[in-house]
Design an enzyme around this catalytic site. Sequence first.
Site, PDB file in Angstrom:
ATOM      1  N   CYS A 115      -2.011  -2.356   7.713  1.00  0.00           N
ATOM      2  CA  CYS A 115      -1.985  -3.333   6.626  1.00  0.00           C
ATOM      3  C   CYS A 115      -0.690  -4.133   6.552  1.00  0.00           C
ATOM      4  O   CYS A 115      -0.704  -5.300   6.165  1.00  0.00           O
ATOM      5  CB  CYS A 115      -2.298  -2.647   5.302  1.00  0.00           C
ATOM      6  N   LYS A 156      -7.107  -5.013  -2.821  1.00  0.00           N
ATOM      7  CA  LYS A 156      -7.879  -5.395  -1.633  1.00  0.00           C
ATOM      8  C   LYS A 156      -8.672  -4.203  -1.127  1.00  0.00           C
ATOM      9  O   LYS A 156      -8.408  -3.069  -1.548  1.00  0.00           O
ATOM     10  CB  LYS A 156      -6.942  -5.906  -0.535  1.00  0.00           C
ATOM     11  N   ASP A 179       0.783  -1.247   0.000  1.00  0.00           N
ATOM     12  CA  ASP A 179       0.000   0.000   0.000  1.00  0.00           C
ATOM     13  C   ASP A 179       0.818   1.302   0.000  1.00  0.00           C
ATOM     14  O   ASP A 179       0.494   2.235   0.754  1.00  0.00           O
ATOM     15  CB  ASP A 179      -0.955   0.018   1.209  1.00  0.00           C
TER      16      ASP A 179
END
Length: 187
Positions: free
Chosen positions: A139, A100, A15
Amino acid sequence: MTQTFQPGDALIVVDVQNDFCPGGALPIENADVVIPVLNRWIADAAAGVPVFASRDWHPAGHVSFAESGGPWPPHCIQDSEGARFHPDLALPDTAVIVTKGVRFDQDQNSAFDQTGLDVRLRDEGISRVFIGGLAEDVCVLATALDARKKGFSVTLIADATRPVTPKGGKEARKKMQNAGITFIEGE
Ligand code: VGL
Ligand code: ZN
């Protein structure tokens, strides 16, 4: 580099998107500092180690947004500028993108959560993953713990990740340590 890749390794970049960097919708302090570190690892992986890059990719009004009762400001909305990978991140054309956070009914913090990433890694003969990116206490933590649960050896590139809060970062490291995750510096 204190350690280099071997066959059976993969790099997972979590990310590294504009919204998590300074100026973004959910900025993490010093997030952009991880980019040159990750770029060195990405360059090292060019020798034949697969690179996976996850991205948070939410529909508008996502369940994790405050407007819907969730904990976060709106961020990483599909196809928005904030959802793009940071322009300085030197992902190779061969990088495999793991998307995701698309579910309407629940958040997916881990790159392994209902993505099939574990199957893909096994298919490629991967047994050890190196992980860096954002955010260390959200994450990255979820991805690293899931990787362990799925049976992979996991190394966290400690200077290639930053937490949303310092306290969260401390707790995340404890959890990762307890799960048998190894920590290394990136340079
Ligand atoms: C993340 C907060 C909300 C992350 C994603 O990528 O760590 N953090 N959504
Ligand atoms: Zn999110």
